[in-house]
Motif scaffolding. Structure first.
Motif, PDB file in Angstrom:
ATOM      1  N   ILE A  22       0.840  -1.198   0.000  1.00  0.00           N
ATOM      2  CA  ILE A  22       0.000   0.000   0.000  1.00  0.00           C
ATOM      3  C   ILE A  22       0.876   1.250   0.000  1.00  0.00           C
ATOM      4  N   GLY A  23       1.978   1.190   0.727  1.00  0.00           N
ATOM      5  CA  GLY A  23       2.887   2.325   0.779  1.00  0.00           C
ATOM      6  C   GLY A  23       3.521   2.641  -0.564  1.00  0.00           C
ATOM      7  N   VAL A  24       3.912   1.624  -1.301  1.00  0.00           N
ATOM      8  CA  VAL A  24       4.481   1.839  -2.630  1.00  0.00           C
ATOM      9  C   VAL A  24       3.446   2.462  -3.556  1.00  0.00           C
ATOM     10  N   ALA A  25       2.224   1.960  -3.509  1.00  0.00           N
ATOM     11  CA  ALA A  25       1.165   2.511  -4.349  1.00  0.00           C
ATOM     12  C   ALA A  25       0.933   3.987  -4.039  1.00  0.00           C
ATOM     13  N   ASN A  26       0.982   4.338  -2.751  1.00  0.00           N
ATOM     14  CA  ASN A  26       0.796   5.730  -2.375  1.00  0.00           C
ATOM     15  C   ASN A  26       1.972   6.588  -2.826  1.00  0.00           C
ATOM     16  N   ALA A  27       3.178   6.103  -2.656  1.00  0.00           N
ATOM     17  CA  ALA A  27       4.367   6.873  -3.024  1.00  0.00           C
ATOM     18  C   ALA A  27       4.452   7.115  -4.525  1.00  0.00           C
ATOM     19  N   ALA A  72       2.345  12.353  -0.604  1.00  0.00           N
ATOM     20  CA  ALA A  72       2.771  10.968  -0.820  1.00  0.00           C
ATOM     21  C   ALA A  72       3.693  10.480   0.289  1.00  0.00           C
ATOM     22  N   TRP A  73       3.548   9.212   0.655  1.00  0.00           N
ATOM     23  CA  TRP A  73       4.382   8.612   1.705  1.00  0.00           C
ATOM     24  C   TRP A  73       5.725   8.204   1.101  1.00  0.00           C
ATOM     25  N   THR A  74       6.626   9.137   0.991  1.00  0.00           N
ATOM     26  CA  THR A  74       7.896   8.878   0.299  1.00  0.00           C
ATOM     27  C   THR A  74       8.964   8.293   1.206  1.00  0.00           C
ATOM     28  N   ARG A  75       8.679   8.236   2.518  1.00  0.00           N
ATOM     29  CA  ARG A  75       9.602   7.603   3.460  1.00  0.00           C
ATOM     30  C   ARG A  75       8.901   6.396   4.095  1.00  0.00           C
ATOM     31  N   GLY A  95       1.373  14.891   5.379  1.00  0.00           N
ATOM     32  CA  GLY A  95       0.667  13.618   5.445  1.00  0.00           C
ATOM     33  C   GLY A  95       1.455  12.582   6.212  1.00  0.00           C
ATOM     34  N   GLY A  96       0.935  11.376   6.241  1.00  0.00           N
ATOM     35  CA  GLY A  96       1.622  10.293   6.921  1.00  0.00           C
ATOM     36  C   GLY A  96       0.719   9.090   7.064  1.00  0.00           C
ATOM     37  N   ALA A  97       1.294   7.994   7.560  1.00  0.00           N
ATOM     38  CA  ALA A  97       0.535   6.760   7.718  1.00  0.00           C
ATOM     39  C   ALA A  97       1.116   5.953   8.861  1.00  0.00           C
ATOM     40  N   VAL A  98       0.272   5.141   9.461  1.00  0.00           N
ATOM     41  CA  VAL A  98       0.700   4.194  10.488  1.00  0.00           C
ATOM     42  C   VAL A  98       0.016   2.865  10.208  1.00  0.00           C
ATOM     43  N   PHE A  99       0.802   1.779  10.259  1.00  0.00           N
ATOM     44  CA  PHE A  99       0.249   0.434  10.103  1.00  0.00           C
ATOM     45  C   PHE A  99       0.551  -0.362  11.367  1.00  0.00           C
ATOM     46  N   GLY A 120      -4.160   2.064   5.907  1.00  0.00           N
ATOM     47  CA  GLY A 120      -4.639   2.249   4.536  1.00  0.00           C
ATOM     48  C   GLY A 120      -6.039   2.796   4.424  1.00  0.00           C
ATOM     49  N   ALA A 121      -6.481   3.586   5.388  1.00  0.00           N
ATOM     50  CA  ALA A 121      -7.827   4.162   5.358  1.00  0.00           C
ATOM     51  C   ALA A 121      -8.014   5.051   4.132  1.00  0.00           C
ATOM     52  N   ALA A 122      -9.261   5.187   3.691  1.00  0.00           N
ATOM     53  CA  ALA A 122      -9.581   5.915   2.465  1.00  0.00           C
ATOM     54  C   ALA A 122      -9.424   7.424   2.636  1.00  0.00           C
TER      55      ALA A 122
END
Length: 451
Positions: free
Chosen positions: A247-252, A262-265, A387-391, A414-416
């Motif tokens: 999911i992270g690659v798809a977002n980046a 975009a989650w580039t890190r 932005g950012g994300a946590v899994f 990966g929330a919408a």
């Protein structure tokens, strides 16, 4: 004239007239004259206009999507599924907020607190999500009763022409909306500095945002900025690493890696770095550069030769700094077009340039961390906060970490994307918010009436 170049074919696909400060002054003068009557129109009239604009974008989805693909290279499937539906959702979200009583006023003690239009709004927008960024500014500004002068990116002006035609057909009165094409240092700066402009809403680079702020400060006008980002995807030690990385690659890599949030890190536990890197390489390998007009293409070109060269320069910087080049590199993957090879780096340190600066291309940095506190420290170690994300397998743990990230948006597991929730950043990612109720707030003044 400004030539519009298709970044896939490198051919000129259109031209627009480059505006001047005199054009800006004429547009602002018309806006000033048109504002009082538009501000006095009924809320129902403005609400109906917003609904018509949203419906028109739906009806012209194919045309809008094809235009964006031609002028800035976004894959046609992404354009059809995201680049048009998101603006539709934003417009309808604004209408829903107004319909829900946004302008009804609030009683605070002996005061009636009202929201009123701010006046003449200058909207300056980028090329990467051209329709979305224009709609996020123009629609709420008009809905609130303001007059608007729009300066779109010179790299994606044809999408702006389509939106202008939609607004005219929807019934925007003469002078209430004006479109002035041109270059940032000419048209953009003239708008930001104009004494009769009451507000500037700008989306673009942090460097350009600083310039807009400085010019606007001379007349103490309101400024809303949506700027750069260097978002971190924090994968905790209990997460499903395979799912999180994919999911992270798809977002980046979405929109050819040209997304400010975009989650580039990709931050992963040190013990799982090599595993995560392998998964990232496998996922990124499926992004083969190609013609974005072909529905199966997942990644198209950079918007311009200059942008391609900028991204390639960052890739070379990563190699020189000692990051592990696991996929891609600086070499051109195609003979024609401004394509950049999808690139994945491993063993990236927080102090490296590729971990600190916004690249705005298909480049992912995989970064190891020692523990949860270290992950949060690394995530918060840049000048940005968009932005950012946590899994995590534990939603409560993920929420606790999300709250510690100094950033305007965080997606858990990966929330919408939500076009009604506030969008904007901390620190040098900008000021103010877009979308929904909070987006409307930016384009209104507060008045207290004591009685």
């Amino acid at each position: 004239m400004i030539e519009v170049v298709n970044p896939t074919t490198e051919e000129v696909v259109g031209t627009v007239r480059s505006g001047t400060p005199a054009d800006v002054d004429a547009a602002v003068t018309r806006a000033v004259a048109a504002f009082p009557e538009w501000a006095a129109t009924s809320l129902d009239t403005r609400l109906a206009l917003v609904r018509r604009v949203a419906d028109a974008m739906v009806a012209r989805t194919d045309e809008l999507a094809a235009t964006m693909t031609a002028e800035m290279g976004t894959p046609i499937t992404f354009a059809t599924r995201v680049q048009v539906p998101n603006p539709v959702g934003i417009a309808r979200g604004v209408a829903d907020v107004i319909e829900g009583g946004y302008f009804s006023g609030e009683e605070i003690g002996n005061s009636l607190v009202l929201r009123e239009p701010i006046g003449v709004v200058a909207a300056i927008t980028p090329w990467n999500f051209p329709l979305q960024q224009m709609v996020a500014k123009v629609v709420p500004a008009l809905a609130a009763g303001n007059a608007v002068v729009l300066k779109p990116s010179e790299l994606a002006p044809m999408t702006a022409d389509l939106l202008a035609s939609i607004l005219v057909e929807a019934g925007v009165p003469e002078g209430v909306f004006s479109l002035v094409h041109g270059m940032g240092p000419v048209v953009g700066e003239a708008l930001a500095a104009h004494p009769l402009v009451d507000m500037v809403s700008f989306t673009g680079s942090t460097r350009a945002g600083r310039r807009v702020s400085a010019l606007a400060a001379e007349t103490v006008k309101r400024v809303a900025l949506e700027l750069g980002g260097k978002s971190a995807n924090v994968v905790l030690d209990d997460a499903d690493v395979t799912r999180a990385v994919k999911i992270g690659v798809a977002n980046a890599f979405m929109n050819n890696g040209q997304a400010c949030s975009a989650w580039t890190r990709l931050l992963v536990p040190s013990s799982r770095h090599d595993e995560a890197l392998e998964i990232a390489v496998a996922a990124a390998s499926k992004y083969e550069p190609g013609d974005p007009a072909v529905p199966a293409t997942r990644i198209g070109p950079a918007v311009s030769a200059a942008q391609r060269d900028r991204v390639v320069g960052y890739i070379r910087s990563g190699v020189e700094a000692g990051a592990k080049l696991a996929l891609g590199g600086p070499d051109a993957p195609t003979q024609r077009g401004f394509h950049v090879a999808p690139t994945v780096f491993g063993d990236v340190r927080p102090d490296m340039v590729i971990a600190q600066e916004e690249i705005f291309g298909p480049v992912l940095s995989v970064m190891p961390y020692n523990d949860e506190d270290d992950a949060v420290r690394i995530a918060n170690s840049t000048i940005y906060g968009l932005g950012g994300a946590v899994f995590s397998a534990d939603p409560d743990r993920a929420l606790a970490v999300a709250k510690r990230l100094r950033t305007g948006q965080v997606d858990i597991n990966g929330a919408a994307f939500n076009t009604s929730a506030p969008f904007g950043g901390y620190r040098q990612s900008g000021t103010g918010r877009e979308f929904g109720r909070h987006g409307l707030d930016e384009f209104t003044e507060l008045k207290s009436i004591q009685r």
